[in-house]
Design a protein around this motif. Structure first.
Motif, PDB file in Angstrom:
ATOM      1  N   ALA A  43       0.844  -1.194   0.000  1.00  0.00           N
ATOM      2  CA  ALA A  43       0.000   0.000   0.000  1.00  0.00           C
ATOM      3  C   ALA A  43       0.879   1.243   0.000  1.00  0.00           C
ATOM      4  O   ALA A  43       1.913   1.283   0.660  1.00  0.00           O
ATOM      5  CB  ALA A  43      -0.895   0.000   1.235  1.00  0.00           C
ATOM      6  N   VAL A  44       0.444   2.244  -0.755  1.00  0.00           N
ATOM      7  CA  VAL A  44       1.201   3.496  -0.794  1.00  0.00           C
ATOM      8  C   VAL A  44       0.212   4.661  -0.755  1.00  0.00           C
ATOM      9  O   VAL A  44      -0.842   4.618  -1.400  1.00  0.00           O
ATOM     10  CB  VAL A  44       2.123   3.561  -2.037  1.00  0.00           C
ATOM     11  CG1 VAL A  44       1.348   3.376  -3.322  1.00  0.00           C
ATOM     12  CG2 VAL A  44       2.882   4.875  -2.094  1.00  0.00           C
ATOM     13  N   GLN A  45       0.569   5.666   0.034  1.00  0.00           N
ATOM     14  CA  GLN A  45      -0.301   6.847   0.072  1.00  0.00           C
ATOM     15  C   GLN A  45       0.049   7.758  -1.092  1.00  0.00           C
ATOM     16  O   GLN A  45       1.219   8.039  -1.347  1.00  0.00           O
ATOM     17  CB  GLN A  45      -0.119   7.604   1.386  1.00  0.00           C
ATOM     18  CG  GLN A  45      -1.116   8.752   1.526  1.00  0.00           C
ATOM     19  CD  GLN A  45      -1.152   9.311   2.926  1.00  0.00           C
ATOM     20  OE1 GLN A  45      -0.137   9.371   3.589  1.00  0.00           O
ATOM     21  NE2 GLN A  45      -2.331   9.727   3.362  1.00  0.00           N
ATOM     22  N   VAL A  46      -0.974   8.199  -1.792  1.00  0.00           N
ATOM     23  CA  VAL A  46      -0.750   9.099  -2.929  1.00  0.00           C
ATOM     24  C   VAL A  46      -1.909  10.086  -3.019  1.00  0.00           C
ATOM     25  O   VAL A  46      -3.065   9.706  -2.863  1.00  0.00           O
ATOM     26  CB  VAL A  46      -0.589   8.293  -4.255  1.00  0.00           C
ATOM     27  CG1 VAL A  46      -1.739   7.334  -4.466  1.00  0.00           C
ATOM     28  CG2 VAL A  46      -0.478   9.234  -5.458  1.00  0.00           C
ATOM     29  N   ASP A  47      -1.563  11.337  -3.236  1.00  0.00           N
ATOM     30  CA  ASP A  47      -2.605  12.334  -3.493  1.00  0.00           C
ATOM     31  C   ASP A  47      -2.585  12.649  -4.980  1.00  0.00           C
ATOM     32  O   ASP A  47      -1.655  13.292  -5.480  1.00  0.00           O
ATOM     33  CB  ASP A  47      -2.351  13.604  -2.669  1.00  0.00           C
ATOM     34  CG  ASP A  47      -3.458  14.644  -2.903  1.00  0.00           C
ATOM     35  OD1 ASP A  47      -4.393  14.370  -3.693  1.00  0.00           O
ATOM     36  OD2 ASP A  47      -3.368  15.727  -2.295  1.00  0.00           O
ATOM     37  N   ALA A  48      -3.613  12.215  -5.676  1.00  0.00           N
ATOM     38  CA  ALA A  48      -3.659  12.398  -7.125  1.00  0.00           C
ATOM     39  C   ALA A  48      -3.704  13.868  -7.525  1.00  0.00           C
ATOM     40  O   ALA A  48      -3.403  14.211  -8.671  1.00  0.00           O
ATOM     41  CB  ALA A  48      -4.863  11.652  -7.706  1.00  0.00           C
ATOM     42  N   ALA A  49      -4.049  14.734  -6.600  1.00  0.00           N
ATOM     43  CA  ALA A  49      -4.080  16.168  -6.905  1.00  0.00           C
ATOM     44  C   ALA A  49      -2.707  16.805  -6.782  1.00  0.00           C
ATOM     45  O   ALA A  49      -2.537  17.985  -7.109  1.00  0.00           O
ATOM     46  CB  ALA A  49      -5.072  16.874  -5.981  1.00  0.00           C
ATOM     47  N   ASP A  50      -1.712  16.031  -6.333  1.00  0.00           N
ATOM     48  CA  ASP A  50      -0.367  16.558  -6.095  1.00  0.00           C
ATOM     49  C   ASP A  50       0.621  15.896  -7.065  1.00  0.00           C
ATOM     50  O   ASP A  50       0.866  14.687  -6.983  1.00  0.00           O
ATOM     51  CB  ASP A  50       0.023  16.273  -4.635  1.00  0.00           C
ATOM     52  CG  ASP A  50       1.461  16.669  -4.339  1.00  0.00           C
ATOM     53  OD1 ASP A  50       2.154  17.204  -5.243  1.00  0.00           O
ATOM     54  OD2 ASP A  50       1.907  16.425  -3.205  1.00  0.00           O
TER      55      ASP A  50
END
Ligand SMILES: NC(=O)c1ccc[n+]([C@@H]2O[C@H](COP(=O)([O-])OP(=O)(O)OC[C@H]3O[C@@H](n4cnc5c(N)ncnc54)[C@H](O)[C@@H]3O)[C@@H](O)[C@H]2O)c1
Length: 268
Positions: A69-76
């Motif tokens: 699992a990886v945290q990702v902000d698609a807006a960034d």
């Protein structure tokens, strides 16, 4: 089927929340079902999501057992690139990328703010471009790779609900086609699944937990689709079974777009 044995897939937007379908152990969204299907067919799956807890929940339920699992902000933009780097570092290769993340702009056109419009564009289109851009380098080096973009019938036909959703979903198909044509001769394939009504956590959250039969009534098949049916189409396009398929939009909508207007039920 074991079409992804030894392969690595990255699913952007692979968590899910919202009401459960009856009989399910965990909320099932399209992204989560896609991660699970690829895993069931042998892939090591990297699940990216803004909500790390939900990405971890998906990974904990992967039937093949191998995932991260990886945290990702698609807006960034930096976050989009960093997540692909994590996926690459994780298993040393990247065979398939599923760009599933998508949000629906909530504000109607007459009052929609710049912020709301920009967010839809950033999440639904820019993140997919950036993710593909980051993934292209290792794929081109390997001479192989498959992108699957999760689109919507709203990108092809208006439902008059959300203009920014419709416009960004149409633009997403442009990204998909460009990648397909630009890199076809270098082993890269790029396609989209174009989803109609899917009985997912997203739909239950937005339109109510109890309306599946009502929503399905306008579909020639007289039912909504399931996230697992969306995932089956994604797995096909990501696999070697689709080795001569690129630049295409596979509509998964129970026949809605083939009929105008959707016919009423007939006896016999
Ligand atoms: N369910 C349907 O009927 C339907 C119909 C047409 C198209 N689609 C498409 O399906 C896709 C999503 O389906 P789903 O069921 O997985 O939806 P979902 O709402 O469960 O979203 C999946 C994940 O995206 C994550 N997310 C939201 N914003 C993010 C961000 N900024 N960065 C990273 N992650 C973020 C959420 O946390 C969620 O876990 C979208 O592309 C949507 O347009 C769905």
């Amino acid at each position: 089927m074991n079409r992804f044995s030894g392969r690595v897939a990255y699913v952007l937007g692979g968590g899910s929340d919202g009401p459960l379908r009856p009989g399910d152990a965990l909320p099932m969204g399209n992204g989560r079902a896609m991660a699970m299907r690829l895993s069931a067919e042998g892939a090591h799956v990297v699940v990216g999501d803004l909500d790390l807890g939900r990405a971890e929940e998906t990974v904990a339920h992967l039937p093949g057992g191998s995932g991260t699992a990886v945290q990702v902000d698609a807006a960034d933009p930096d976050s989009c690139r960093a997540a692909v780097a994590v996926a690459m570092a994780d298993a040393g290769r990247l065979d398939a990328v599923v760009c599933n993340v998508g949000i629906s702009g909530r504000e109607p056109i007459k009052v929609q703010s710049l912020e709301d419009w920009d967010l839809a564009l950033d999440v639904n289109v820019r993140s997919h471009w950036l993710t593909a851009q980051a993934a292209l380098a290792p794929m081109l080096e390997a001479g192989a790779g498959a992108f699957v973009f999760v689109g919507s019938t709203a990108g092809m036909w208006s439902s008059r609900r959300s203009m920014s959703y419709e416009a960004t979903k149409a633009a997403q198909l442009g990204v998909m086609r460009h990648l397909a044509v630009r890199y076809a001769e270098r082993g890269i394939r790029s396609n989209a699944v174009v989803l109609g009504n899917i009985d997912s956590a997203l739909v239950r959250r937005e339109f109510g937990d109890d309306g599946s039969a009502r929503r399905g009534a306008v579909v020639p098949m007289r039912r909504e689709g399931s996230p697992e049916e969306a995932a089956a189409a994604v797995a096909f396009l990501a696999s070697d079974d689709a080795s001569y398929v690129t630049g295409q939009s596979l509509v998964v909508d129970g026949g809605v777009s083939a009929a105008w207007p959707s016919p009423p039920p007939v006896a016999g």
